[in-house]
Write a protein that holds these residues in place. Structure first.
Motif, short mmCIF file in Angstrom:
data_model
loop_
_atom_site.label_atom_id
_atom_site.label_comp_id
_atom_site.label_asym_id
_atom_site.label_seq_id
_atom_site.Cartn_x
_atom_site.Cartn_y
_atom_site.Cartn_z
N ILE A 1 11.00 55.94 125.46
CA ILE A 1 10.35 56.10 126.82
C ILE A 1 9.83 57.31 127.05
CG2 ILE A 1 11.02 55.78 129.18
CD1 ILE A 1 12.95 53.54 128.26
N GLU A 2 10.64 58.44 126.86
CA GLU A 2 10.00 59.75 127.14
C GLU A 2 8.68 60.12 126.40
OE1 GLU A 2 10.79 61.96 129.54
OE2 GLU A 2 12.05 60.31 130.20
N ARG A 3 8.68 59.81 125.08
CA ARG A 3 7.43 59.96 124.14
C ARG A 3 6.39 59.32 124.85
NH1 ARG A 3 8.75 58.63 118.06
NH2 ARG A 3 6.47 59.12 118.08
N LEU A 4 6.82 57.84 125.31
CA LEU A 4 5.65 56.96 126.06
C LEU A 4 5.18 57.46 127.25
CD1 LEU A 4 4.06 54.42 125.28
CD2 LEU A 4 6.00 53.15 126.90
N LYS A 5 5.97 58.25 127.92
CA LYS A 5 5.45 58.87 129.26
C LYS A 5 4.59 60.24 129.00
CE LYS A 5 9.42 57.72 132.30
NZ LYS A 5 10.50 58.34 132.93
N ARG A 6 4.68 60.62 127.85
CA ARG A 6 3.94 61.91 127.20
C ARG A 6 2.50 61.43 126.67
NH1 ARG A 6 8.96 63.64 125.48
NH2 ARG A 6 8.22 63.35 123.24
N GLY A 7 2.49 60.25 126.53
CA GLY A 7 1.35 59.52 126.08
C GLY A 7 1.48 59.53 124.51
N ASP A 8 2.60 59.70 123.81
CA ASP A 8 2.69 59.37 122.59
C ASP A 8 3.00 57.95 122.08
OD1 ASP A 8 3.64 59.33 119.84
OD2 ASP A 8 5.16 60.88 120.11
N ILE A 9 2.11 57.10 121.84
CA ILE A 9 2.16 55.84 121.38
C ILE A 9 3.28 55.18 120.46
CG2 ILE A 9 0.51 55.76 119.23
CD1 ILE A 9 0.74 53.24 122.16
N GLY A 10 3.69 56.52 119.59
CA GLY A 10 4.95 56.14 118.72
C GLY A 10 6.21 56.00 119.61
N GLY A 11 6.33 56.00 120.87
CA GLY A 11 7.09 55.77 121.65
C GLY A 11 6.99 54.39 121.86
#
Length: 65
Positions: A7-17
């Motif tokens: 979720i943190e990765r996704l919040k940063r814009g990392d689609i890997g999240g």
């Protein structure tokens, strides 16, 4: 903990999240959706739509982020 990291990765814009979340939850989500709609293809579509909404709501352009 892995879910929070995704979720943190996704919040940063990392689609890997999102990829991590899909890998963690896809199978169980499809099974649950299939129990409700009783159509495997439709269940897959429902789950895919849910993951897209997840990205839209958690992703970096989400309101309030």
């Amino acid at each position: 903990m892995e879910e929070r990291s995704a979720i943190e990765r996704l919040k940063r814009g990392d689609i890997g999240g999102l990829e991590m979340l899909v890998r963690m939850h896809h199978t169980r989500a499809v099974r649950a959706a299939d129990l409700i709609v009783r159509d495997r293809a439709l269940a897959e579509d429902v789950v895919q739509s849910a993951f897209v909404r997840t990205y839209e709501r958690i992703g970096p352009s989400a309101p309030g982020s």
